[in-house]
Scaffold this motif. Structure first.
Motif, PDB file in Angstrom:
ATOM      1  N   GLU A 145      53.449  42.012   6.044  1.00  0.00           N
ATOM      2  CA  GLU A 145      53.925  41.257   4.885  1.00  0.00           C
ATOM      3  C   GLU A 145      52.803  40.402   4.305  1.00  0.00           C
ATOM      4  O   GLU A 145      52.754  40.164   3.084  1.00  0.00           O
ATOM      5  CB  GLU A 145      55.114  40.384   5.279  1.00  0.00           C
ATOM      6  CG  GLU A 145      55.803  39.724   4.097  1.00  0.00           C
ATOM      7  CD  GLU A 145      56.361  40.729   3.082  1.00  0.00           C
ATOM      8  OE1 GLU A 145      56.359  40.392   1.877  1.00  0.00           O
ATOM      9  OE2 GLU A 145      56.777  41.831   3.501  1.00  0.00           O
ATOM     10  N   HIS A 148      50.949  42.127   1.605  1.00  0.00           N
ATOM     11  CA  HIS A 148      51.646  42.214   0.326  1.00  0.00           C
ATOM     12  C   HIS A 148      51.395  40.973  -0.528  1.00  0.00           C
ATOM     13  O   HIS A 148      51.495  41.031  -1.755  1.00  0.00           O
ATOM     14  CB  HIS A 148      53.141  42.407   0.559  1.00  0.00           C
ATOM     15  CG  HIS A 148      53.484  43.727   1.190  1.00  0.00           C
ATOM     16  ND1 HIS A 148      53.203  44.929   0.593  1.00  0.00           N
ATOM     17  CD2 HIS A 148      54.052  44.022   2.391  1.00  0.00           C
ATOM     18  CE1 HIS A 148      53.610  45.909   1.376  1.00  0.00           C
ATOM     19  NE2 HIS A 148      54.109  45.389   2.480  1.00  0.00           N
ATOM     20  N   HIS A 149      51.071  39.857   0.114  1.00  0.00           N
ATOM     21  CA  HIS A 149      50.739  38.636  -0.626  1.00  0.00           C
ATOM     22  C   HIS A 149      49.286  38.659  -1.096  1.00  0.00           C
ATOM     23  O   HIS A 149      48.959  38.181  -2.186  1.00  0.00           O
ATOM     24  CB  HIS A 149      50.987  37.408   0.242  1.00  0.00           C
ATOM     25  CG  HIS A 149      52.408  37.243   0.674  1.00  0.00           C
ATOM     26  ND1 HIS A 149      53.457  37.268  -0.210  1.00  0.00           N
ATOM     27  CD2 HIS A 149      52.955  37.070   1.913  1.00  0.00           C
ATOM     28  CE1 HIS A 149      54.598  37.112   0.443  1.00  0.00           C
ATOM     29  NE2 HIS A 149      54.325  36.987   1.729  1.00  0.00           N
ATOM     30  N   LEU A 152      47.204  43.006  -1.929  1.00  0.00           N
ATOM     31  CA  LEU A 152      47.907  44.063  -2.659  1.00  0.00           C
ATOM     32  C   LEU A 152      48.181  43.737  -4.123  1.00  0.00           C
ATOM     33  O   LEU A 152      48.033  44.620  -4.977  1.00  0.00           O
ATOM     34  CB  LEU A 152      49.204  44.416  -1.928  1.00  0.00           C
ATOM     35  CG  LEU A 152      49.920  45.697  -2.387  1.00  0.00           C
ATOM     36  CD1 LEU A 152      49.018  46.911  -2.243  1.00  0.00           C
ATOM     37  CD2 LEU A 152      51.213  45.894  -1.609  1.00  0.00           C
ATOM     38  N   PRO A 159      53.466  47.710 -10.335  1.00  0.00           N
ATOM     39  CA  PRO A 159      54.054  48.160  -9.071  1.00  0.00           C
ATOM     40  C   PRO A 159      54.013  49.685  -8.973  1.00  0.00           C
ATOM     41  O   PRO A 159      54.436  50.384  -9.893  1.00  0.00           O
ATOM     42  CB  PRO A 159      55.493  47.640  -9.164  1.00  0.00           C
ATOM     43  CG  PRO A 159      55.413  46.469 -10.082  1.00  0.00           C
ATOM     44  CD  PRO A 159      54.360  46.830 -11.100  1.00  0.00           C
ATOM     45  N   ARG A 164      53.475  50.441  -1.736  1.00  0.00           N
ATOM     46  CA  ARG A 164      53.979  49.369  -0.879  1.00  0.00           C
ATOM     47  C   ARG A 164      54.541  49.933   0.429  1.00  0.00           C
ATOM     48  O   ARG A 164      54.323  49.370   1.503  1.00  0.00           O
ATOM     49  CB  ARG A 164      55.052  48.568  -1.616  1.00  0.00           C
ATOM     50  CG  ARG A 164      55.547  47.371  -0.810  1.00  0.00           C
ATOM     51  CD  ARG A 164      56.614  46.581  -1.567  1.00  0.00           C
ATOM     52  NE  ARG A 164      57.102  45.465  -0.757  1.00  0.00           N
ATOM     53  CZ  ARG A 164      56.559  44.267  -0.735  1.00  0.00           C
ATOM     54  NH1 ARG A 164      55.509  44.010  -1.499  1.00  0.00           N
ATOM     55  NH2 ARG A 164      57.048  43.312   0.032  1.00  0.00           N
ATOM     56  N   GLU A 165      55.247  51.059   0.321  1.00  0.00           N
ATOM     57  CA  GLU A 165      55.833  51.669   1.513  1.00  0.00           C
ATOM     58  C   GLU A 165      54.749  52.154   2.470  1.00  0.00           C
ATOM     59  O   GLU A 165      54.864  51.998   3.691  1.00  0.00           O
ATOM     60  CB  GLU A 165      56.741  52.826   1.112  1.00  0.00           C
ATOM     61  CG  GLU A 165      58.021  52.399   0.406  1.00  0.00           C
ATOM     62  CD  GLU A 165      57.827  52.029  -1.054  1.00  0.00           C
ATOM     63  OE1 GLU A 165      56.695  52.186  -1.566  1.00  0.00           O
ATOM     64  OE2 GLU A 165      58.802  51.567  -1.678  1.00  0.00           O
ATOM     65  N   VAL A 167      51.644  50.983   2.724  1.00  0.00           N
ATOM     66  CA  VAL A 167      51.010  49.802   3.312  1.00  0.00           C
ATOM     67  C   VAL A 167      51.892  49.226   4.422  1.00  0.00           C
ATOM     68  O   VAL A 167      51.415  48.886   5.513  1.00  0.00           O
ATOM     69  CB  VAL A 167      50.725  48.747   2.224  1.00  0.00           C
ATOM     70  CG1 VAL A 167      50.338  47.416   2.847  1.00  0.00           C
ATOM     71  CG2 VAL A 167      49.618  49.237   1.288  1.00  0.00           C
ATOM     72  N   SER A 168      53.187  49.125   4.180  1.00  0.00           N
ATOM     73  CA  SER A 168      54.103  48.549   5.160  1.00  0.00           C
ATOM     74  C   SER A 168      54.137  49.346   6.452  1.00  0.00           C
ATOM     75  O   SER A 168      54.423  48.787   7.520  1.00  0.00           O
ATOM     76  CB  SER A 168      55.523  48.471   4.580  1.00  0.00           C
ATOM     77  OG  SER A 168      55.577  47.579   3.489  1.00  0.00           O
TER      78      SER A 168
END
Length: 265
Positions: A145, A148-149, A152, A159, A164-165, A167-168
């Motif tokens: 997380e 993501h701050h 990213l 977006p 995002r998926e 990276v997570s």
């Protein structure tokens, strides 16, 4: 071809080969916090009859994430041993971000493996060490997380579905230790001694590695060229895969690495 694991003497590195076994070799190295799937949308836009090798950097994807610290030398050695194991030489190595740094180190160390470079949104030195160590510490405390701050939000022009998926899904420990490896890397002097065909690709909307930084690194190598990918951020494989594939393909053709037939999407 299915993904296989290569023991590099410190990590198990996942790799995959596609295309023509007897074709000209192209190696793809992804950015930090992504994995080899990031190239899926680019491959259909490359010239035909290439032998494509992709791998997950240690601490990412299906590769192992051994205890740190990692050094850039270890990441370069992983790529080197995968190429040796797969019998891949005289290759053009395409690297984005961290993958581009590994590509530079690989060319400096093993020019017999590397015929040319495509450096995508990368640099010989990326940012200040303190910022990478701070990022690594945040990843260890907060998990992915934290990524993501920062950084990213500076990667993408908007977006991006799937980024995002991806990276997570990466292990925070592996990404953190690669942040530490980036912090300790400055390739300006060794890269300036390279003499090989080089293309810099820069996303016009990349706030993380701006085009001028990409150009500065590419131009350390005499004769290098830099092309802009319009309306693309830090990971142009998501923003402009067709344009990116065509730029890479045109470069391969210009340097005589492959023929003139380009795959149709």
């Amino acid at each position: 071809m299915d993904t296989r694991l290569v023991d590099t003497g410190g990590a198990m590195i996942a790799c995959r080969e596609d295309g023509a076994r007897a074709g000209a070799s192209v190696v793809f190295l992804a950015e930090i916090a992504t994995d080899m799937r990031v190239w899926d949308t680019v491959l259909p836009h490359l010239p035909d009859r290439l032998r494509v090798l992709r791998m997950d950097i240690r601490g990412h994807g299906a590769s192992s994430a051994p205890p740190g610290p990692y050094s850039m030398g270890a990441l370069v050695r992983d790529a080197e041993r995968v190429m040796d194991t797969c019998g891949t030489a005289d290759a053009v190595v395409v690297g984005c971000g961290l993958g581009g740094m590994i590509a530079q180190g690989l060319a400096v160390k093993r020019l017999d493996l590397v015929r040319g470079l495509v450096l995508v949104n990368t640099a010989a030195k990326m940012g200040q060490p303190a910022s990478w160590h701070t990022r690594a510490d945040a990843l260890r405390r907060e998990g992915m997380e934290a990524f993501h701050h920062d950084p990213l939000p500076r990667w993408a022009r908007a977006p991006v579905i799937g980024l995002r998926e991806m990276v997570s899904a990466q292990p925070a420990h592996g990404v953190a230790t690669c942040c530490d490896a980036i912090a300790g890397t400055d390739f300006y002097t060794p890269v300036s001694g390279l003499r090989l065909p080089t293309l810099g690709l820069a996303g016009t909307d990349d706030a993380f590695t701006p085009p001028d930084l990409v150009r500065e690194t590419a131009e350390l190598i005499p004769g290098a060229e830099t092309r802009l990918l319009r309306r693309a951020g830090h990971v142009p494989m998501f923003d402009q895969p067709e344009a990116m594939g065509h730029e890479i393909g045109a470069f391969l053709i210009r340097i005589g690495h492959c023929g003139t037939s380009v795959a149709q999407a």
